[in-house]
Design a protein around this motif. Structure first.
Motif, short mmCIF file in Angstrom:
data_model
loop_
_atom_site.label_atom_id
_atom_site.label_comp_id
_atom_site.label_asym_id
_atom_site.label_seq_id
_atom_site.Cartn_x
_atom_site.Cartn_y
_atom_site.Cartn_z
N VAL B 17 -8.95 3.11 -6.70
CA VAL B 17 -9.97 2.84 -5.90
C VAL B 17 -9.71 1.16 -5.43
O VAL B 17 -9.33 1.20 -3.75
CB VAL B 17 -11.41 2.38 -6.35
N LEU B 18 -9.32 0.46 -5.81
CA LEU B 18 -8.58 -1.05 -5.32
C LEU B 18 -7.53 -0.55 -4.15
O LEU B 18 -7.18 -1.82 -2.85
CB LEU B 18 -8.25 -1.77 -6.07
N GLY B 19 -6.72 0.50 -4.37
CA GLY B 19 -5.62 0.78 -3.37
C GLY B 19 -4.37 -0.11 -4.45
O GLY B 19 -3.13 0.20 -3.13
N THR B 20 -3.93 -0.24 -5.62
CA THR B 20 -2.97 -0.41 -5.31
C THR B 20 -1.68 -0.08 -5.73
O THR B 20 -0.67 -0.05 -6.42
CB THR B 20 -3.04 -2.31 -6.60
N MET B 21 -1.99 1.32 -6.09
CA MET B 21 -1.49 1.52 -6.56
C MET B 21 -0.12 2.16 -6.15
O MET B 21 -0.43 2.54 -4.61
CB MET B 21 -3.04 3.43 -7.31
#
Lengths: 189, 239
Positions: B17-21
């Protein structure tokens, strides 16, 4: 998220699910400025943000029936759609972006949205989340807000902050752990 | 990755969700999301926690044309507004840029023969390509994901496209990230056509971000890379 009236927005979404055009228009009137702000903030380009907003509302219209008010406030649901769409735009292949870049120069888009580094702006309005963010270390907070608004991966965060990958990963993971504890109401001490 | 351990699951959902993947991990995660309600639950929880961060962003009134465009796109849409169950299953079409109708029609069209043969579960890759100038759907491409010896793209050109004399249409795989486009070959303006995929590209095609089409000199790009901007482009969606 609060106002304009969660109840009202949820009711409008329910009517959109029944193909009520006027409800959709009212929903757009009530939320598009906020959502456009989010799209501009993430894409940093008004022309891209317009595309993102357009696609997001088409999606909202089609998926209104799957909105579940027990899971999320209407504004949260819609903002997540816009943010995901905006991040998808940013993740487009670079080659494709390059030709767009030229158009952007021509369009001369002013950067009106303040940068995510501008944390001072994270003020009282989001209440609880803000309080919890304040409890994080400076580095954790910065990594999380940068990632949230720009969709930076760990690697990109490491480049941006000039810190080793392992360090950045730890900041993010611990920051998220703390946020969760804080938001879910556990005492941090 | 172990998605059954609740702690790991929660950590992955948070990073997603944060987008760091990283991109590959994100794709794998999205594939898992399709089949795991628990994982979807963890993602909704994190969206609920993190999305209010956006409440801080100042409002900005969008130009009038945005609403007009939305109207145009919705009214050009002849599908029933709610095909609820179907819709849910196809939730992962999400990124198909709202061009659901066309995608559904295409799928219906292409899947029909596949459904009648009792083959093991195969998933389809579908791309709805938009005309980058008019922003409306111009072509759809689909193929069977997985390890086929020879992949075959099924193309459908929408409307009556015309090709200028002495030019060619070249189809490109857009791998994503900063990797350059890879040519898939030349196509025609015929409404329905098939295009075999070069064997060495078979695997990477399922992982590609999307497809694009450029107008090139007759015979195709002499440089092995596009000489013009993408005319049609769309994102790959696994169904």
């Amino acid at each position: 998220m609060t106002s304009p009236g969660n109840e009202e927005l949820a009711a409008l979404l329910a009517r959109c699910a029944l193909s009520d055009q006027r409800a959709f228009e009212a929903l757009y009137q009530a939320t598009s400025a906020k959502l456009f702000g989010v799209a501009v903030r993430i894409t940093r380009r008004k022309d891209w943000a317009e595309e993102v907003l357009q696609e997001s509302f088409v999606k909202i219209w089609h998926n209104a029936g799957s909105y579940d008010r027990d899971k999320a406030a209407p504004m949260t649901w819609m903002t997540a759609i816009v943010r995901n769409r905006a991040l998808d735009w940013l993740r487009r292949p670079r080659e494709v972006q390059a030709s767009d870049e030229v158009e952007a120069l021509l369009a001369n888009v002013p950067d009106e949205a303040p940068g995510p580094e501008d944390l001072a702006e994270l003020s009282a309005r989001s209440g609880r989340l803000h309080e919890c963010l304040e409890q994080l270390g400076e580095d954790q907070k910065r990594s999380i807000t940068l990632a949230f608004f720009q969709g930076l991966s760990h690697g990109e965060l490491a480049v941006r902050t000039g810190k080793p990958l392992g360090t950045v990963k730890t900041w993010v993971r611990r920051g998220l752990d703390k946020l969760k504890q804080c938001l879910d109401g556990l005492d941090l001490k | 990755m172990n998605y059954t351990n609740p702690k790991i699951r929660d950590g992955l959902a948070a990073e997603y969700v944060l987008g760091t993947m990283p991109e590959r991990a994100r794709r794998r995660f999205e594939a898992q999301l399709k089949t795991s309600p628990r994982l979807r639950g963890a993602v909704s929880e994190w969206e609920r926690r993190l999305t209010p961060m956006a409440a801080e962003v100042p409002e900005l009134k969008p130009p009038r044309r945005v609403w007009q465009q939305i109207q145009r796109r919705i009214h050009g849409d002849r599908a029933p507004a709610r095909a609820v169950n179907w819709w849910d299953n196809l939730g992962f079409w999400r990124a198909a840029t709202g061009m659901m109708t066309v995608a559904l029609i295409t799928l219906g069209f292409f899947l029909t023969p596949a459904v009648t043969t009792p083959v093991a579960e195969t998933s389809m890759m579908v791309v709805v390509m938009d005309d980058m100038q008019t922003r409306s759907p111009a072509m759809t491409v689909s193929w069977e994901a997985g390890e086929a010896k020879q992949k075959l793209l099924r193309l459908r050109v929408i409307g009556h496209a015309e090709m200028a004399p002495d030019t060619a249409w070249e189809l490109w795989m857009l791998p994503g990230g900063d990797k350059p486009p890879v040519s898939l070959g030349l196509i025609t303006t015929h409404e329905l056509q098939t295009l075999p995929v070069p064997a060495q590209l078979g695997d990477s095609l399922d992982e590609a971000w999307g497809l694009g089409m450029t107008v090139e000199p007759a015979g195709g790009s002499p440089l092995g890379k596009p000489t013009n901007p993408m005319l049609y482009m769309g994102q790959c969606v696994k169904t």
